[in-house]
Scaffold this motif. Structure first.
Motif, mmCIF file in Angstrom:
data_model
loop_
_atom_site.group_PDB
_atom_site.id
_atom_site.type_symbol
_atom_site.label_atom_id
_atom_site.label_comp_id
_atom_site.label_asym_id
_atom_site.label_seq_id
_atom_site.Cartn_x
_atom_site.Cartn_y
_atom_site.Cartn_z
ATOM 1 N N ASP A 108 0.856 -1.181 0.000
ATOM 2 C CA ASP A 108 0.000 0.000 0.000
ATOM 3 C C ASP A 108 0.898 1.239 0.000
ATOM 4 O O ASP A 108 2.071 1.186 0.395
ATOM 5 C CB ASP A 108 -0.996 -0.015 1.172
ATOM 6 C CG ASP A 108 -0.297 -0.106 2.511
ATOM 7 O OD1 ASP A 108 0.450 0.824 2.855
ATOM 8 O OD2 ASP A 108 -0.480 -1.122 3.202
ATOM 9 N N ILE A 109 0.359 2.326 -0.470
ATOM 10 C CA ILE A 109 1.156 3.541 -0.673
ATOM 11 C C ILE A 109 1.738 4.062 0.644
ATOM 12 O O ILE A 109 2.880 4.539 0.680
ATOM 13 C CB ILE A 109 0.351 4.637 -1.430
ATOM 14 C CG1 ILE A 109 1.193 5.890 -1.712
ATOM 15 C CG2 ILE A 109 -0.918 5.019 -0.689
ATOM 16 C CD1 ILE A 109 2.219 5.734 -2.770
ATOM 17 N N SER A 154 -0.590 -8.896 -1.294
ATOM 18 C CA SER A 154 -0.683 -7.549 -0.716
ATOM 19 C C SER A 154 0.288 -7.440 0.442
ATOM 20 O O SER A 154 0.330 -8.307 1.312
ATOM 21 C CB SER A 154 -2.096 -7.292 -0.196
ATOM 22 O OG SER A 154 -2.985 -7.302 -1.275
ATOM 23 N N VAL A 155 1.077 -6.377 0.420
ATOM 24 C CA VAL A 155 2.094 -6.172 1.460
ATOM 25 C C VAL A 155 1.712 -4.960 2.291
ATOM 26 O O VAL A 155 1.369 -3.909 1.749
ATOM 27 C CB VAL A 155 3.484 -5.945 0.807
ATOM 28 C CG1 VAL A 155 4.515 -5.546 1.845
ATOM 29 C CG2 VAL A 155 3.934 -7.183 0.052
ATOM 30 N N PRO A 159 5.578 -6.940 10.439
ATOM 31 C CA PRO A 159 6.987 -7.369 10.457
ATOM 32 C C PRO A 159 7.245 -8.428 9.389
ATOM 33 O O PRO A 159 6.359 -9.235 9.079
ATOM 34 C CB PRO A 159 7.148 -7.971 11.856
ATOM 35 C CG PRO A 159 6.026 -7.438 12.667
ATOM 36 C CD PRO A 159 4.904 -7.117 11.722
ATOM 37 N N GLY A 160 8.460 -8.404 8.838
ATOM 38 C CA GLY A 160 8.819 -9.297 7.744
ATOM 39 C C GLY A 160 8.503 -10.760 8.006
ATOM 40 O O GLY A 160 7.997 -11.464 7.138
ATOM 41 N N LYS A 161 8.835 -11.211 9.233
ATOM 42 C CA LYS A 161 8.634 -12.642 9.528
ATOM 43 C C LYS A 161 7.158 -13.024 9.427
ATOM 44 O O LYS A 161 6.821 -14.097 8.954
ATOM 45 C CB LYS A 161 9.173 -12.972 10.919
ATOM 46 C CG LYS A 161 10.665 -13.171 10.909
ATOM 47 C CD LYS A 161 11.160 -13.807 12.183
ATOM 48 C CE LYS A 161 12.661 -14.042 12.041
ATOM 49 N NZ LYS A 161 13.328 -14.334 13.281
ATOM 50 N N ILE A 167 2.760 -15.469 3.503
ATOM 51 C CA ILE A 167 3.048 -15.814 2.095
ATOM 52 C C ILE A 167 3.203 -17.332 1.957
ATOM 53 O O ILE A 167 2.616 -17.966 1.078
ATOM 54 C CB ILE A 167 4.333 -15.108 1.593
ATOM 55 C CG1 ILE A 167 4.135 -13.590 1.543
ATOM 56 C CG2 ILE A 167 4.757 -15.635 0.226
ATOM 57 C CD1 ILE A 167 5.401 -12.789 1.266
ATOM 58 N N LEU A 168 3.970 -17.921 2.887
ATOM 59 C CA LEU A 168 4.211 -19.373 2.803
ATOM 60 C C LEU A 168 2.917 -20.162 2.987
ATOM 61 O O LEU A 168 2.672 -21.130 2.264
ATOM 62 C CB LEU A 168 5.252 -19.801 3.849
ATOM 63 C CG LEU A 168 6.689 -19.379 3.517
ATOM 64 C CD1 LEU A 168 7.619 -19.645 4.678
ATOM 65 C CD2 LEU A 168 7.190 -20.091 2.263
#
Ligand code: S3P
Length: 180
Positions: A108-109, A154-155, A159-161, A167-168
């Protein structure tokens, strides 16, 4: 297309969508090697992306990017993070479509703006109204990312993890990858 058949994951998406951060985490979880197109371009040329844009211009950068893509895409067992503009050239899109599992990270922006607030490295983001520029760029490139992608993700600012786990889960659920 299944990861088992193609043995690689390619991340496409705009600047600050998390291709590098999530790509590294994803590679770790999948037991693959992480490679980054921009980093490879800098290593080969010995200068920064910003310097390449300043000295040679964008067209020459795109040519370098295309050559690096051709090399990296043929390596198996990798998670490959591409540059945001890789989809601009038709020849790159054709390569991406033939390659491994392609994930489009769609941020998202607000997330993009937050992540790029102190950015001095990305040439396209200097001296512009970032909100307007990124909004327009996302609109223009969205069909190109979709054209090459197998999955759209969608991101947001999680936190990345956490993002990688979601995603997985999605990839496993849709049988893109085997149970991890
Ligand atoms: C670009 C994105 C950058 C880099 C260059 C051009 C683009 O990569 O390749 O600055 O055209 O969107 P990231 O997407 O990794 O920031």
């Amino acid at each position: 297309m299944r990861l088992q058949e193609h043995s690689g994951v390619i991340l496409v998406g705009p600047m600050a969508s998390g291709k590098t951060t999530l790509g590294k985490l994803l590679a770790k979880r999948l037991g693959l090697t992480f490679v980054d197109s921009d980093q490879e371009i800098e290593q080969r040329s010995g200068v920064s992306i910003r310097t390449i844009f300043e000295v040679e211009g964008e067209v020459a950068f795109r040519d370098r990017e295309s050559k690096v893509l051709a090399t990296l895409i043929s390596q198996s067992g990798c998670v490959l993070a591409t540059g945001g503009g890789v989809v601009l050239l038709e020849q790159n899109r054709a390569r991406l479509k033939e390659a491994g599992l392609v994930l489009y990270l769609k941020p998202d922006i607000e997330t993009q703006l937050k992540r790029t607030s102190g950015d001095r490295k990305r040439p396209l983001l200097q001296n512009v109204d970032r909100r307007q520029f990124l909004t327009e760029l996302n609109l223009a490139r969205d069909p190109l990312y979709r054209d090459v992608a197998d999955v759209v993700i969608s991101v947001d600012n999680r936190p990345g993890k956490k993002m990688v786990e979601s995603i997985l889960n999605r990839l496993v659920k849709n049988a893109w990858v085997a149970e991890i």
